[in-house]
Scaffold this motif. Structure first.
Motif, short mmCIF file in Angstrom:
data_model
loop_
_atom_site.label_atom_id
_atom_site.label_comp_id
_atom_site.label_asym_id
_atom_site.label_seq_id
_atom_site.Cartn_x
_atom_site.Cartn_y
_atom_site.Cartn_z
N THR A 1 110.41 65.28 136.61
CA THR A 1 111.53 65.66 135.72
C THR A 1 111.06 66.42 134.49
O THR A 1 111.88 66.88 133.70
N GLY A 2 109.76 66.52 134.28
CA GLY A 2 109.23 67.16 133.08
C GLY A 2 108.69 66.18 132.06
O GLY A 2 108.15 66.59 131.02
N LEU A 3 108.80 64.89 132.33
CA LEU A 3 108.24 63.89 131.43
C LEU A 3 106.72 63.99 131.40
O LEU A 3 106.09 64.34 132.39
N VAL A 4 106.13 63.66 130.25
CA VAL A 4 104.67 63.70 130.11
C VAL A 4 104.09 62.33 129.77
O VAL A 4 102.91 62.21 129.47
N GLY A 5 104.92 61.31 129.83
CA GLY A 5 104.47 59.95 129.58
C GLY A 5 105.55 58.98 130.01
O GLY A 5 106.70 59.36 130.23
N GLY A 6 105.15 57.72 130.14
CA GLY A 6 106.12 56.70 130.51
C GLY A 6 105.50 55.33 130.42
O GLY A 6 104.27 55.19 130.40
#
Length: 276
Positions: A108-113
């Protein structure tokens, strides 16, 4: 480098530079754009903020992975900032569930979680230790498959679920660090002593601390002095917004007046912000 890699590198650098940074938690694209306009350097989603905006409770399995990632996608698209996501328990009990969730989040384009060790079940709210570590290890392994540095945060949830056992919380955080987590997080730390001992126990790994809780008056400078790297605010901005909404509605309902409008942001200011 592509846009996602640039954002990922910028996010990683925030954790490596000196000092503390605040990563506030928008609940939708509009709140994300407001926070970006105020100069924050990164954002993180909030499961509670999203749940409340949909009229649902938090932490009871009321959100699907698709809804969570759809909300994250909207926030990613709203600003040029790095965005990390509250991925709850990875939307499944098994280590492979956590791994798959990380891969889908990255898409989705996230770079962390973050992956937490809360199960979502009242009868057994915290996963067993060995399973918890295996879940983090699987999430880390998935993150390392990506072509950019995805920052994986591992959360020990004891303190939010009535298990006020700091020793077990630290044991879990240390094991998550050994499993490869990039950031450690125990939401619910409330005192200087608790925060100091957690930071020291997992050093040199960076620690995220939750603020915005009633009765915890610590500020950024104090937390920086304690060695905290990252400060998030969870659902507190969403709750502040909903609190103002409720007070305004109660003024109308109970007093028949509309004084709340004096404190509202001007239409033109918001319209201009969202036009950009």
């Amino acid at each position: 480098m592509d846009v996602q890699t640039l954002r990922a590198e910028a996010f990683k650098a925030l954790h490596e530079r000196d000092g503390t940074f605040v990563i506030p938690n928008p609940w939708d694209a509009g709140s994300a754009r407001m926070l970006a306009a105020l100069g924050f350097e990164a954002l993180a989603t909030t499961s509670a903020g999203l749940a409340f905006s949909l009229g649902r409770p938090d932490a009871e399995g009321a959100l699907s992975l698709e809804e969570t990632l759809g909300n994250a996608q909207a926030i990613v698209d709203a600003t040029p900032l790095p965005v990390a996501a509250d991925l709850e328990n990875g939307f499944g009990d098994l280590p492979e569930d956590c791994a798959q969730t990380i891969l889908r989040a990255a898409a989705t384009g996230l770079v962390g979680g973050s992956i937490e060790d809360a199960s979502g079940r009242s009868e057994a709210p915290i996963y067993d230790f060995d399973l918890s570590v295996a879940r983090v290890r699987a999430a880390v392994e998935a993150a390392r498959q990506l072509p950019f540095p995805f920052t994986l945060c591992a959360r020990a949830e004891n303190l939010l679920h009535g298990k006020l056992d700091l020793d077990d919380t630290i044991r879990r955080l240390q094991a998550y660090a050994d499993a490869g987590a990039d950031v450690l997080y125990a939401p619910g730390l409330r005192s200087v002593d608790e925060i100091r001992v957690v930071v020291q126990a997992v050093a040199p790994k960076p620690v995220n601390v939750l603020m915005g809780m009633p009765g915890v008056p610590l500020g950024v400078n104090q937390l920086q002095d304690l060695g905290v790297k990252r400060i998030s605010v969870g659902s507190s901005l969403a709750r502040a917004a909903l609190g103002a909404f409720q007070r305004a509605a109660l003024e109308i309902r109970e007093q028949g007046t509309f004084g709340y409008g004096d404190q509202a942001l001007p239409f033109a200011q918001l319209n201009d912000l969202f036009r950009r």
